[in-house]
Design an enzyme around this catalytic site. Structure first.
Site, PDB file in Angstrom:
ATOM      1  N   LYS A 109     -16.168 -20.216  -3.867  1.00 46.86           N
ATOM      2  CA  LYS A 109     -15.063 -19.288  -3.602  1.00 46.86           C
ATOM      3  C   LYS A 109     -13.754 -19.796  -4.191  1.00 46.86           C
ATOM      4  CE  LYS A 109     -16.883 -17.111   0.573  1.00 46.86           C
ATOM      5  NZ  LYS A 109     -16.710 -16.933   2.021  1.00 46.86           N
ATOM      6  N   LYS A 192     -28.813  -9.461  -5.206  1.00 47.46           N
ATOM      7  CA  LYS A 192     -28.818  -8.945  -3.836  1.00 47.46           C
ATOM      8  C   LYS A 192     -27.754  -7.855  -3.669  1.00 47.46           C
ATOM      9  CE  LYS A 192     -25.742 -11.589  -0.970  1.00 47.46           C
ATOM     10  NZ  LYS A 192     -25.473 -11.808   0.402  1.00 47.46           N
ATOM     11  N   LYS A 195     -21.392  -6.177  -1.037  1.00 48.98           N
ATOM     12  CA  LYS A 195     -20.152  -5.397  -1.126  1.00 48.98           C
ATOM     13  C   LYS A 195     -19.316  -5.851  -2.305  1.00 48.98           C
ATOM     14  CE  LYS A 195     -17.624  -8.321   2.175  1.00 48.98           C
ATOM     15  NZ  LYS A 195     -18.655  -9.033   2.913  1.00 48.98           N
TER      16      LYS A 195
END
Ligand code: ADP
Ligand code: NA
Length: 325
Positions: A109, A192, A195
């Site tokens: 991240k 996968k 969102k």
């Protein structure tokens, strides 16, 4: 048993439901369950305050509509239980800087945002997650592969604390979820469903217009063959549709393969689109009715927080006493 979900989207998607939230509902049968909307985690990245509040309520309403039963589970919002942040600080002081730095999710991240822009909160996020778990003396935590390293940190911190200050915290075990499905993107069936996918064409959001979702199913990527068989390697798209179909109907994949023998992908998609619409339509009605009465919803969440604090307050008190507060 304890689990949480971030209020970072307007709607949960099919992967969230079939991969995690469905299990939350069934665990209520066998365990004492604590489920939370983790808004403290949601502010580790930039956020809009109004949107956060709205999404927190929407998340809670969706959990209720999916079957989280406030009579059986403590359903609450993390920031309403201040002990999470308090225990987190104590645990941060037991965590090595290098140890925290080795968390791969942070590295991923932070790399995306640039290390200078990533917040310290994002860095210590796994420690807050440890506090979330240890506060409830949880024996088991449902974990997917992506959360294994964080659960390992929680176990290490519990053991370390107990070793340094005397046995206080339960060391949680991973609850490996057998029954959950990994759901893939309808347009890119090897990634996968998420969102954060670059395009939303392959994403089924539970609160989206059912007609649009049905259309997405009908235009899901398959392959040039026509046989409806489960073959993850060579027929990823069809395998994904069968997984979703099976999960939503409780029919096994084998039963579905037999039912669609000699029929093409078109029939499979058309029927699955209907199954999906039948699932989301009553779900959306229920979500709407919870959101129509925000005062009642907030009251319910306050009760959930009170219930959570019945366990959280004594744990924090024991920890404080151990460390000399
Ligand atoms: P996203 O990947 O869309 O950002 P989150 O990371 O917020 O979703 O995941 C919330 C929960 O849903 C986690 O327990 C995660 O394992 C589960 N989950 C997310 N996407 C999928 C998927 N495609 N298939 C199965 N489970 C998923
Ligand atoms: Na994610």
């Amino acid at each position: 048993m304890l689990s949480g979900i971030q209020p970072t989207s307007d709607s949960f998607h099919l992967g969230n439901y079939l991969g995690a939230l469905r299990e939350w509902v069934s665990l209520q049968e066998t365990h004492e369950t604590f489920y939370m909307v983790v808004d403290l985690h949601a502010i580790t990245v930039e956020h809009d305050p109004k949107m956060l509040l709205e999404r927190t309520r929407r998340s809670a309403a969706q959990l209720l509509a999916l079957g989280v039963d406030p009579e059986r589970s403590a359903l609450f919002v993390q920031s309403q239980v201040p002990e999470h942040a308090q225990l987190s600080w104590v645990l941060e002081c037991q965590t090595g800087f290098g140890e925290a730095g080795r968390m791969t999710q942070f590295k991923d991240k932070a790399a995306k945002q640039g290390t200078d822009r990533a917040s310290v909160g994002l860095f210590t996020y796994p420690v807050l997650q440890a506090a979330d778990i240890l506060l409830y003396q949880a024996n088991a935590v449902p974990v997917g592969e992506d959360q294994r390293q964080h659960l390992e940190l929680s176990r290490n911190l519990a053991q370390r604390f107990n070793h340094r200050f005397g046995k206080t915290l339960t060391v949680p075990e991973p609850h490996i979820v057998k029954d959950t499905a990994k759901i893939f993107d309808l347009q890119e069936p090897t990634s996968k469903m998420s969102k954060s996918a670059s395009s939303t064409n392959g994403l089924i959001e539970l609160l989206d217009d059912p007609k649009r979702s049905a259309k997405k199913i009908r235009s899901a990527v398959t392959d040039t063959g026509r046989e409806v068989v489960f073959d993850r390697e060579n027929k990823a798209g069809v395998a994904n549709l069968l997984t979703i179909y099976s999960a939503l109907t409780e029919r096994t994949v084998a039963e579905l393969e037999t039912a669609y023998e000699g029929r093409g992908y078109g029939d499979l998609k058309k029927d699955l689109a209907e199954v999906l619409v039948e699932f989301v339509t009553p779900f959306q009605d229920q979500v709407r009715s919870y959101l129509d009465d925000v005062a009642e919803l907030d009251k319910l969440l306050t009760c959930g927080a009170d219930r959570a604090r019945e366990v959280a307050v004594p744990t924090l008190a024991a920890v404080y006493e151990r460390i000399g507060f």
